[in-house]
Design a protein around this motif. Structure first.
Motif, short mmCIF file in Angstrom:
data_model
loop_
_atom_site.label_atom_id
_atom_site.label_comp_id
_atom_site.label_asym_id
_atom_site.label_seq_id
_atom_site.Cartn_x
_atom_site.Cartn_y
_atom_site.Cartn_z
N TYR A 30 0.77 -1.21 0.13
CA TYR A 30 0.13 0.10 -0.29
C TYR A 30 0.96 1.33 0.14
CZ TYR A 30 0.55 0.72 5.25
OH TYR A 30 1.28 0.66 6.34
N LEU A 51 0.44 4.40 -2.62
CA LEU A 51 -0.24 5.89 -1.92
C LEU A 51 0.78 7.04 -2.26
CD1 LEU A 51 -1.99 6.25 0.41
CD2 LEU A 51 -0.40 6.02 1.82
N SER A 69 -4.74 2.97 -6.68
CA SER A 69 -4.95 2.36 -5.49
C SER A 69 -4.99 0.69 -5.70
CB SER A 69 -6.20 2.73 -4.68
OG SER A 69 -6.45 3.94 -4.54
N ASN A 117 -4.40 -0.55 0.13
CA ASN A 117 -4.61 0.64 0.42
C ASN A 117 -6.03 0.73 1.24
OD1 ASN A 117 -3.06 1.17 -2.28
ND2 ASN A 117 -2.59 2.69 -0.69
#
Lengths: 374, 259, 285
Positions: free
Chosen positions: C225, C229, C237, C241
């Protein structure tokens, strides 16, 4: 087979017992990273001699001396330990999980939960000498169900920040964040409740009463918005970088970013949208059951004092709840960032209301679906 | 060494990749001496001021120290445990073998953040305060699959006859392990230890959740990202750490060459 | 043999207990959380199990698609980084000689600087004002900065490959190291060309390391994630995430736990499938 079964049950039983023993020993033997909370000595002890310790669950950066300098100077023998929380959700989770910090620092939107879950003590404001310097509107923000549970401390605006050289016609509405004209040059905060707030402003809806149908519309809007959005920012430096090098022209932003960019000489302006700016306030609360209530109050009093307040304004470009501090701002950049010269600014501002648990769940789930959508 | 070609394509490939790896580091270095607080061209003048600020910033240095301590401790534990499991896999047959392997490798599948919350719940339930110890424990769990896989890859196919021979000569099994097997797999263990150290030093998903009053460096850095004026100090530290490590590495190489 | 038995327990118990306490038990707790209706009340208390979270997830189909996309991205990253890392491992094992340790550490040292900062610097390289674009514009190859390098899925994949390569080289290197050089002699004696020797001797023998490397990258990348980000933009994404958001932004542990359970089961299924195909048993037998 049976032998294996016996082996595994014996093993797992042994395993469980040993695990519990190990963690219990580990807990007891762990090097104490903070002094155990001591009972507050009687108030006859002069401030300079007072000993004790406090633990504060705060956001990163706020552990710097600058932000509790008055307390440090008045009570030099008191130890203050800081635990770092990464976000409001993190702080809330930690407090729920039984964190033993005496003081914690949430922001508006999250306050109701602490009261509902019985995690916070009422503040005896009669013992705060600086309390009268806090404007009533801010005092009210720290009140839940009529009781003063929280001490308002730092605050700021949310509005639309934009490059004046890229958007010479200016920006006057939150709808600019969804405008196809700025395709690929928009950036908004990575936050569901924030997105709902913006949509509520644009449509003129009451953000405390969003219906499921309205929420569905909001979700569709923000899925569409991804076509114009370059990236979601999670921290101001990301945003500042991107606006400084021209990738982003218009963004949902706090005034800290505005002040930083102004200071760098980047041509930016901070809009006064017709729907009004948003404002958020950071507050401090005392954990229910804390042994250091008196010391915590002294900490609060010192947090409201002038030197601390000036540091918040000058070092972080955030507002402070002490009105004298705000009135004493002379720096031109900061005056512009806080719209000090506009006495009606706070009336035109929408303060973030506190969410209910259902709203938080629904709005964060909505945002997750926006990010997951094809 | 069998056929020896001139230090040609492979060497070039290696150094090319090294250059690519270090390019962002070089960029970071440039910005650590940049007078501005943001990462953009044009540069606004050079300064060593950030390094000076760094030396005065006790919190940053402490965070770096914490990272070193946690990494050293957790990598040692992870290597030990991983080697144990690797030996079990390669040298023993037992019913729960598949289960143990699956268990040891499973941490790879669990997202760090999930493990983090799970551990947070566990520690809260047992009233264990969050601290560098809790971060370290989390790191051993996530590093274990790596150490296991590295050591086991080395052990697989390693001729068991060597051990048989040693035991025929009268050594008991623990001694055989210690004096025959361990020295041979030692390079793999070092490899595993390095991996575990690297995993821990830079890890922040777990550390963020499990940190008490003392943060590790990535946790500290991530939280400072909110404040643009702190960024150059963090970059300065990262650059210093790198230069320090590189220096150590070069010195170690010199020493080895002299020997 | 008694001491072999005793050694077994010495080797078996510590990892078992450690993993039990700090891996199995927490996960069971998390699984229990996925059957919780909401976070009201104490963190640990009895709650009546409910399928509410899972029902909600099944209703919102986009999470499945995202899981599939994340797995695909992870596959690409694993394949490419393994392929790119193989020559490095080969170099370290057969060309670096006594300097291998030094070169290896040289490879790893960047990873002792902060991953976050490196990704931010990489982001700077890919950005519209960045090194790549500046250079291309300077040489006149393009006139407008390429915006396709950043804030999309490709940027995520590229950055992840960059991050993983040195790491991936390690297990391959470990496997290559243990190849008995006598085998090379034998191959040469039998008249094999260097290429044939590589293909018929070296490569097959290094496969356990290659597979270890592949899975070492593939599996955690599905749940990645941080990189999405920082460089993924609005559409980059990954599944991780969403999970992270529910824990860090929403304090909605039940829903986050349910999402994690789904990812866990899906990944287990993938691995089981892969093991079937690839027969990793060679490693454990």
């Amino acid at each position: 087979m049976i032998r294996a079964l016996r082996l595994s049950t014996r093993t797992s039983g042994l395993m469980l017992i040993l695990a519990l023993v190990a963690t219990a020993c580990g807990g007891a033997a762990a090097t104490p990273t903070q002094a155990p909370p001591t009972a507050v000595p009687p108030t006859e002890v002069p401030a300079a001699e007072m000993t004790g310790s406090l633990t504060v669950l705060d956001w990163a950066g706020y552990d710097a001396f600058d932000f509790w300098v008055d307390f440090q100077n008045t009570y030099p023998k008191v130890t203050v330990n800081f635990e770092i929380g990464a976000s409001d959700a993190d702080i809330y989770s930690k407090m729920k999980a039984g964190d033993q910090a005496d003081i914690f620092h949430p922001y508006t939107g999250w306050l109701q939960f602490y009261v509902d879950e019985g995690l916070v003590e009422e503040i005896d404001t009669s013992r705060l000498t600086n309390w009268d310097k806090v404007p009533d509107s801010f005092k009210k923000i720290g009140q839940i169900n009529g009781k003063q549970y929280f001490l308002p401390w730092d605050w700021g605006f949310t509005s639309i920040l934009y490059r004046t050289d890229k958007i010479p016609e200016g920006v006057d509405s939150w709808a600019a964040l969804m405008n196809p004209k700025f395709k690929g040059h928009v950036s908004t905060w990575d936050d569901g409740p924030g997105a709902v707030t913006v949509s509520a402003y644009i449509h003129g809806w009451d953000e405390t009463k969003i219906t499921p149908e309205q929420l569905a519309t909001i979700k569709e809007e923000w899925i569409q918005q991804r076509d114009v959005n370059l990236f979601y920012w999670a921290g101001e430096p990301e945003l500042v970088d991107a606006m400084a090098n021209g990738d982003v022209w218009v963004a949902y932003a706090w005034q800290g970013a505005y002040a930083t960019l102004l200071g760098q000489g980047v041509p930016v302006a901070y809009a006064n949208p017709k729907e009004g700016r948003n404002s958020w306030v950071g507050v401090y609360g005392i954990r229910k059951g804390s042994q250091n209530y008196d010391l915590a109050l002294k900490f609060f009093d010192a947090k409201l004092a002038a030197a601390t307040g000036n540091n918040v304004v000058n070092l972080f470009y955030y507002g402070h709840s002490n009105q004298d501090v705000m009135n004493g701002i002379t720096d031109a950049t900061l005056k512009q960032a806080f719209s000090i010269d506009d006495p009606t600014i706070l009336q035109k501002t929408n303060f973030t209301p506190n969410l209910t648990a259902e709203q938080l769940d629904a709005w964060t789930a909505m945002w997750a679906e926006v990010k997951a959508a094809p | 060494m069998s056929t020896r070609r001139a230090p040609s394509r492979l060497t070039g490939y290696y150094f090319g990749l090294i250059a690519l790896l270090y390019l962002p580091i070089a960029i970071l270095f440039v910005f650590s001496i940049n007078a501005n607080t943001t990462l953009s061209f044009p540069l606004r003048g050079l300064t060593l001021g950030w390094y000076k600020n760094l030396l005065e910033s006790g919190a940053v240095l402490r965070a770096a120290r914490n990272s070193l301590v946690v990494a050293a401790g957790s990598s040692a534990v992870a290597t030990a445990l991983g080697t144990m499991v690797a030996l079990l896999i390669a040298r023993y047959q037992f019913r729960a073998k598949r289960l143990l392997v699956a268990l040891a490798v499973l941490p790879l599948i669990v997202p760090f953040v999930v493990l983090a919350v799970a551990l947070l719940i566990l520690f809260s339930a047992l009233h264990v305060d969050r601290s560098l110890w809790t971060i370290g424990i989390g790191h051993t769990v996530v590093a274990l699959p790596y150490t296991l896989l590295i050591v086991v890859a080395r052990l697989a196919g390693f001729d068991p006859n060597l051990e048989e021979a040693a035991m025929d000569l009268g050594a008991n099994y623990p001694t055989t392990l210690r004096r025959i097997v361990l020295p041979i797999i030692a390079p793999a263990m070092v490899s595993a230890w390095l991996t575990a150290f690297t995993v821990s030093f830079d890890e922040f998903a777990l550390a963020l959740f499990l940190a008490g009053t003392e943060p590790t460096f990535p946790v500290y850095l991530f939280s400072q990202l909110r404040f643009a004026n702190r960024l150059p100090i963090m970059i300065a530290l990262a650059v210093l750490l790198m230069i320090g490590t590189l220096t150590l590495v070069f010195i170690a190489e010199r020493v080895r060459r002299v020997e | 043999m008694l001491d072999r038995r005793a050694t077994f327990w010495v080797l078996y118990l510590p990892p078992l207990l450690w993993l039990g306490a700090f891996f199995v038990v927490p996960l069971i707790l998390m699984a229990a959380f996925s059957f919780r209706a909401d976070m009201r009340g104490e963190v640990l208390q009895w709650w009546t199990p409910t399928l509410k979270q899972y029902a909600g997830l099944f209703a919102a189909g986009s999470y499945w698609r995202l899981l599939g996309i994340s797995a695909f991205m992870a596959l690409i990253v694993a394949l490419i980084s393994t392929a790119l890392a193989y020559p490095i491992a080969y170099f370290l094992a057969f060309r670096a000689g006594r300097r291998a340790g030094f070169y290896l550490v040289l490879l790893l040292v960047p990873f002792w600087t902060s991953y976050l900062l490196r990704v931010m610097a990489w982001k700077f390289m890919l950005g519209s004002n960045g090194v790549i674009n500046s250079f291309l514009m300077y040489t006149g190859l393009i006139h407008e900065p390429l915006t396709a390098l950043l804030y999309n899925r490709n940027a995520v994949v590229l950055t992840l490959i960059y991050v993983w390569i040195p790491f991936v080289a390690l297990p391959i290197f470990a496997a290559l190291q243990r190849i008995d050089l006598a085998l090379f002699e034998a191959a040469a004696d039998l008249g094999a060309t260097p290429f044939r020797r590589f293909w018929r001797v070296t490569f097959p023998l290094s496969l356990p390391g290659v597979f270890a490397a592949f899975f070492m990258v593939f599996i955690p990348t599905v749940g990645e994630y941080v990189t999405p980000l920082l460089v993924g933009g609005s559409r980059g994404s990954m599944y991780g995430n969403i999970v992270q958001d529910f824990f860090t932004k929403a304090a909605n542990w039940p829903l986050g736990s349910a999402l994690s359970m789904i990812m866990l089961i899906a990944t287990l299924a993938l691995v089981a499938l892969a093991v079937r195909i690839v027969d990793l048993r060679r490693l454990i037998e």
